[in-house]
Design an enzyme around this catalytic site. Structure first.
Site, PDB file in Angstrom:
ATOM      1  N   ASP A 114       0.708  -1.281  -0.019  1.00 38.12           N
ATOM      2  CA  ASP A 114       0.047  -0.155  -0.182  1.00 38.12           C
ATOM      3  C   ASP A 114       0.962   1.227   0.089  1.00 38.12           C
ATOM      4  OD1 ASP A 114      -2.177  -1.870   0.346  1.00 38.12           O
ATOM      5  OD2 ASP A 114      -1.967  -1.530   2.545  1.00 38.12           O
TER       6      ASP A 114
ATOM      7  N   GLU B 227     -11.116  -1.190  -3.837  1.00 37.20           N
ATOM      8  CA  GLU B 227     -10.425  -0.724  -3.080  1.00 37.20           C
ATOM      9  C   GLU B 227      -9.284  -0.083  -3.558  1.00 37.20           C
ATOM     10  OE1 GLU B 227      -9.324  -3.693  -0.486  1.00 37.20           O
ATOM     11  OE2 GLU B 227      -7.599  -4.719  -1.454  1.00 37.20           O
TER      12      GLU B 227
END
Length: 360
Positions: free
Chosen positions: A45, A227
């Site tokens: 991420d 997402e």
């Protein structure tokens, strides 16, 4: 007298010798690599942003949040932990995917956290704010954002992760991944929501469902997911690049939402078009996901930062990669093919010169 002459000769000879040695060291060529290979470091991420000539990398570690500051894109600089999760409470565990944004003189960190897990059913979004404009300053916890359908009742808040923010026509907006309603299982489909912000640490109005996993390239696995939304703005156009499919599988990939016209209201889902996939893995790179975007040190190039799986085994063992991307004639991004680890990549424009000059 002879002793004096000998001593003087020794001192003179020593001076010449030392002077010559220093000059030799100063003139010695420093070997600086002009290329690099992926991955650049371990992690997932990845959130890399540029402010001035500094690159700020924000990440979760040891149940807290840390930042790195560097003049170079491809190398981390000094690292400091800016926040440690409390011993108890809603945000005491499972610190996921923090992002840091500089807004109106302060740094704001948006992160997901929960009170326990697995199952990861308690994830909510919180905000930290720096006390000064220094990214290494102290931070204060601004609390949990109400990402549910009842803005005046935080007790009815709904699961939310991966929040990002962007400005459009003088207004601030938040985009995140969430559930339609609170569930007692984390095997729940995830959708993208958008909402205007009152300020950088509170939402305004009600959330709007922006995207659901319904296209053929968003579905087909054990869990349908939207997402990791990230906003990319270029030449007046606004794009949201987000991840779909399952983060633990090699099929994880990137999809794009595009605001049809620059003056359109981003809170109206009909004003967005969806296209995909726009960036995905291949036979040598697996499960590319959760991206961020930065300019090269001299601002002449655009780069995508992303993570990928280290192998094809289901799981979250990932590393961070980066590569330059281009733009199509219609103004949409062209991310190309995910670059294999064996391929040498030219370092971002301006980075080698900066390192040669010692300006880092």
């Amino acid at each position: 007298m002879h002793r004096f002459l000998l001593l003087s000769l020794f001192i003179f000879t020593s001076f010449i010798s030392c002077h010559h040695k220093t000059t030799s060291q100063e003139n010695k060529a420093v070997q600086i690599d002009e290329t690099f290979t992926n991955p650049v470091w371990d992690g997932a991420d990845p959130w890399l942003t540029k402010q001035g000539d500094n690159y700020i990398y924000c990440f979760s570690a040891n149940n807290g949040i840390s930042v790195s500051r560097s003049k170079l894109m491809t190398k981390k600089g000094e690292v400091k932990e800016i926040w440690q999760a409390p011993q108890s409470g809603w945000n005491s565990n499972c610190i996921w995917a923090p992002e840091i944004h500089f807004i109106e003189g302060h740094w704001y960190v948006y992160y997901a956290a929960g009170k326990s897990g697995p199952p990861f059913i308690h994830q909510r979004t919180g905000v930290l704010r720096s006390k000064t404009d220094d990214v290494f300053s102290d931070y204060e916890d601004m609390g949990m954002l109400n990402t549910g359908d009842e803005p005046n009742d935080i007790s009815k808040n709904i699961w939310a992760i991966d929040m990002t923010v962007f400005k459009h026509q003088g207004k601030l907006y938040a985009v995140w991944s969430g559930w339609l309603k609170q569930m007692d299982t984390d095997a729940t489909p995830q959708h993208l929501f958008i909402q205007e912000m009152e300020n950088p640490y509170s939402l305004k109005g009600k959330r709007v469902l922006l995207s659901s996993p319904e296209e053929s390239w968003e579905t087909g696995g054990p869990l349908n997911i939207n997402e990791g939304p990230e906003v990319l703005q270029h030449a007046g156009q606004i794009f949201i690049i987000y991840s779909c499919r399952e983060s633990w599988l090699k099929q994880y990939r990137q999809v794009m939402l595009q605001l049809k016209h620059p003056n359109d209201d981003p809170l109206n889902p009909e004003n967005w078009t969806k296209k995909g996939p726009v960036f995905e893995g291949n036979e040598k790179v697996f499960g590319v996901g959760h991206v961020s975007f930065v300019k090269s040190p001299d601002d002449s190039e655009d780069w995508i930062i992303y993570h990928s799986k280290k192998d094809t085994v289901p799981g979250w063992d990932r590393d961070v990669r980066m590569q330059q991307f281009l733009w199509n004639e219609d103004g949409t991004p062209n991310f190309g093919k995910a670059t294999a680890a064996s391929v040498e990549i030219k370092r971002p424009s301006g980075e080698v010169e900066m390192e040669k000059n010692g300006n880092f």
